[in-house]
Every structure is written in C-alpha cells, then in structure tokens.
Motif scaffolding. Structure first.
Motif, PDB file in Angstrom:
ATOM      1  N   GLU A   1      59.591  28.583  35.889  1.00 50.16           N
ATOM      2  CA  GLU A   1      60.577  27.462  36.275  1.00 50.16           C
ATOM      3  C   GLU A   1      60.770  26.191  36.258  1.00 50.16           C
ATOM      4  O   GLU A   1      62.079  25.865  36.472  1.00 50.16           O
ATOM      5  N   GLN A   2      59.697  25.606  36.751  1.00 47.35           N
ATOM      6  CA  GLN A   2      59.624  24.053  36.274  1.00 47.35           C
ATOM      7  C   GLN A   2      60.375  23.094  34.953  1.00 47.35           C
ATOM      8  O   GLN A   2      59.987  21.905  34.608  1.00 47.35           O
ATOM      9  N   LYS A   3      60.061  24.328  33.892  1.00 44.14           N
ATOM     10  CA  LYS A   3      60.115  23.790  32.544  1.00 44.14           C
ATOM     11  C   LYS A   3      58.945  22.831  32.498  1.00 44.14           C
ATOM     12  O   LYS A   3      59.028  22.509  31.429  1.00 44.14           O
TER      13      LYS A   3
ATOM     14  N   THR B   1      69.524  36.474  32.857  1.00 43.88           N
ATOM     15  CA  THR B   1      70.585  35.701  31.797  1.00 43.88           C
ATOM     16  C   THR B   1      70.895  35.476  30.997  1.00 43.88           C
ATOM     17  O   THR B   1      71.684  35.123  30.424  1.00 43.88           O
TER      18      THR B   1
ATOM     19  N   LYS C   1      64.723  35.188  33.245  1.00 44.35           N
ATOM     20  CA  LYS C   1      65.601  35.009  34.564  1.00 44.35           C
ATOM     21  C   LYS C   1      66.320  33.246  34.829  1.00 44.35           C
ATOM     22  O   LYS C   1      65.159  32.593  34.972  1.00 44.35           O
ATOM     23  N   ASP C   2      67.475  33.801  36.069  1.00 47.02           N
ATOM     24  CA  ASP C   2      67.114  32.414  36.579  1.00 47.02           C
ATOM     25  C   ASP C   2      66.741  32.643  38.048  1.00 47.02           C
ATOM     26  O   ASP C   2      65.452  33.112  38.087  1.00 47.02           O
ATOM     27  N   GLN C   3      66.881  31.040  39.046  1.00 48.48           N
ATOM     28  CA  GLN C   3      65.991  30.504  39.421  1.00 48.48           C
ATOM     29  C   GLN C   3      66.190  31.905  40.707  1.00 48.48           C
ATOM     30  O   GLN C   3      65.124  31.595  41.390  1.00 48.48           O
ATOM     31  N   ASN C   4      67.425  32.862  41.073  1.00 52.30           N
ATOM     32  CA  ASN C   4      67.341  33.662  41.730  1.00 52.30           C
ATOM     33  C   ASN C   4      66.393  35.478  40.861  1.00 52.30           C
ATOM     34  O   ASN C   4      67.019  36.463  41.698  1.00 52.30           O
ATOM     35  N   LYS C   5      66.045  35.075  39.983  1.00 47.10           N
ATOM     36  CA  LYS C   5      65.267  36.045  39.419  1.00 47.10           C
ATOM     37  C   LYS C   5      66.460  37.215  38.852  1.00 47.10           C
ATOM     38  O   LYS C   5      65.716  38.220  38.622  1.00 47.10           O
TER      39      LYS C   5
ATOM     40  N   ASN D   1      54.235  26.513  37.807  1.00 48.38           N
ATOM     41  CA  ASN D   1      55.445  27.400  38.419  1.00 48.38           C
ATOM     42  C   ASN D   1      55.960  27.074  36.730  1.00 48.38           C
ATOM     43  O   ASN D   1      56.925  26.187  36.463  1.00 48.38           O
TER      44      ASN D   1
END
Length: 255
Positions: A14-16, A173, A166-170, A12
């Motif tokens: 998004e977990q950097k 940014t 993109k942020d967590q809500n896609k 994932n």
C-alpha cells in the motif's frame, strides 16, 4: 542485457513500493530481473502468516505465434512509456507451529522456528516454492543450498491475471491491476539478444548458513514413501498417514 543492482524494498504494497500496471491478461514470457529478501531497514521480509518470503521481480515480454520472445510489454507511467515489471511473493521458510494450539514453536531464545519451504510438500511432489524454482531451472537436490540470485536472467512462462485494487480502508476502487497468477517452465525460444551471459566466478561461491536450504532429511523420507506408493507397497491412505506422521515429527524436532 544489462542487469540492475539489487536494492531493498518495503513489504507494505500500500506504500506503492511498486507501480501497479494493468495490461491484457494472458500468458507471457517472464525474465527474473531482481530478488529481494529484505526491506529498506535490512530486515527479513515476511508474509501475513509469519512465513519468511522473497520477492521475485519479473520483466514481462510478448511472444509470437511460434512462442518466440519478441518485445517487452510496455505500459504508460507518469506519461512515460516503460517496460512492465511484476512482483511474485515466494515463501522461503515456513514458520513451525504447534498442531493443536496453532501457536509458533519457539527456540531456546524465545524466537519463532522455521523450516525450509523447499521440501516435498504434503503430496511428496514438492511445495509451491519448489515448483516455482524448478520452473526457473533448479534441479532439486536434497541437502543443497539455494542462492535465489543465481536465477536472475532465467526465463519462465507467466500466467498474468487481473485483481481489483482497494483503498487504504480495503474498499474496492473500481480499478484493476495485473498480477502473476502462475509460473511454469518456459517452453519457447529465447533469442540471443535476450540471453544473459553470466561471468564464471574465479572461485566457487560458498553459501552462507542463513541462505535457503533444502529440507534434506524430510525430503528424503517423503521421497522414499512416494516410491513405496508408486511400487504398490502401501495404499494411498497409508501414504497420506505416513506423510502426516513425518510432519508431526518435524514439528516435535523443532521444539
């Protein structure tokens, strides 16, 4: 050049798991420094389509006007200058699906079935995975086994492009990051100090059954069809129909 030991990471993004560096896009030299096929729990990595994948991590280098590798691309991270690295997601096995229902074909244990991503592809010239591995120096041999870690230290040409974060809500940014948009064989010069000397093993390395395997029979049949097309023994339409027939047969054999 000292090589780092391999370690597992999460899939994932998004977990950097990786930082998301941004630098001027263009063509750079890239050296494969890490190969990952499992996450932190030791589970196989998958893409969004259920195909098994590997993550190839490349260190990014600049070249001069004569295409000679010079210095690493550096970025600022947490107020510290560090060498830029970018991941590339490589399919290694495709999930086999029913052509009509698009549902995965299961084996006798109820598990999805897969076939090697290292085959000839729809046009007989090789899948994207084959082309990436050839850029790393692989000689396509039907029936051979592939240990991706063997290619650590190899050099390629990287086409670096931008993508919008993109942020967590896609949602966009407004920030950009760099990504690998293409990989080709490196045609430049690698100075001595950048060449990785690999020790000669005391005994031959034997690939395990779970290692990636070239799709032997499928590869051979499509190569034969491609030669018949080249020799004028069939039309392009006949060739494409024959290729599609092999793909259907491949699906049936997996059931």
């Amino acid at each position: 050049m000292e090589m780092k030991t391999m370690e597992a990471i999460e899939t994932n993004m998004e977990q950097k798991t990786y930082s998301k560096p941004h630098f001027k896009k263009g063509f750079f030299a890239g050296q494969l420094t890490e190969v990952k096929t499992e996450n932190a729990e030791g589970e196989q990595l998958y893409d969004n389509f259920g195909n098994q994948q590997a993550i190839l991590v490349f260190s990014v280098f600049k070249t001069d006007d004569n295409n000679v590798i010079t210095v690493p691309v550096t970025i600022q991270e947490n107020n510290v200058m560090t060498d830029a690295k970018l991941p590339y997601f490589l399919a290694i096995r495709y999930k086999i699906t029913n052509e009509e229902t698009k549902q995965p074909i299961l084996d006798s244990k109820g598990q999805p079935t897969y076939r090697s991503a290292f085959g000839p592809g729809r046009d007989g010239t090789g899948t994207k995975s084959v082309k990436i591995l050839k850029a790393l120096g692989w000689n396509a041999v039907p029936g051979s086994k592939i240990l991706l870690s063997d290619y650590i230290g190899q050099w390629v040409e990287l086409n670096i492009d931008d993508y919008e974060l993109k942020d967590q809500n896609k949602q966009p940014t407004g920030k950009k990051a760099s990504c690998i948009n293409g990989i080709k064989k490196f045609e430049g010069t690698v100075p001595k100090e950048f060449i990785v000397e690999k020790p000669i093993p005391e005994a031959p390395i034997v690939a395990k059954e779970e290692d990636v395997v070239v799709d032997d029979e499928y590869f051979a049949k499509t190569a034969q069809l491609q030669q018949q097309l080249k020799d004028g023994m069939m039309t392009e339409k006949e060739y494409l129909l024959a290729i599609e027939g092999l793909r259907k047969e491949d699906r049936r054999n997996a059931q």
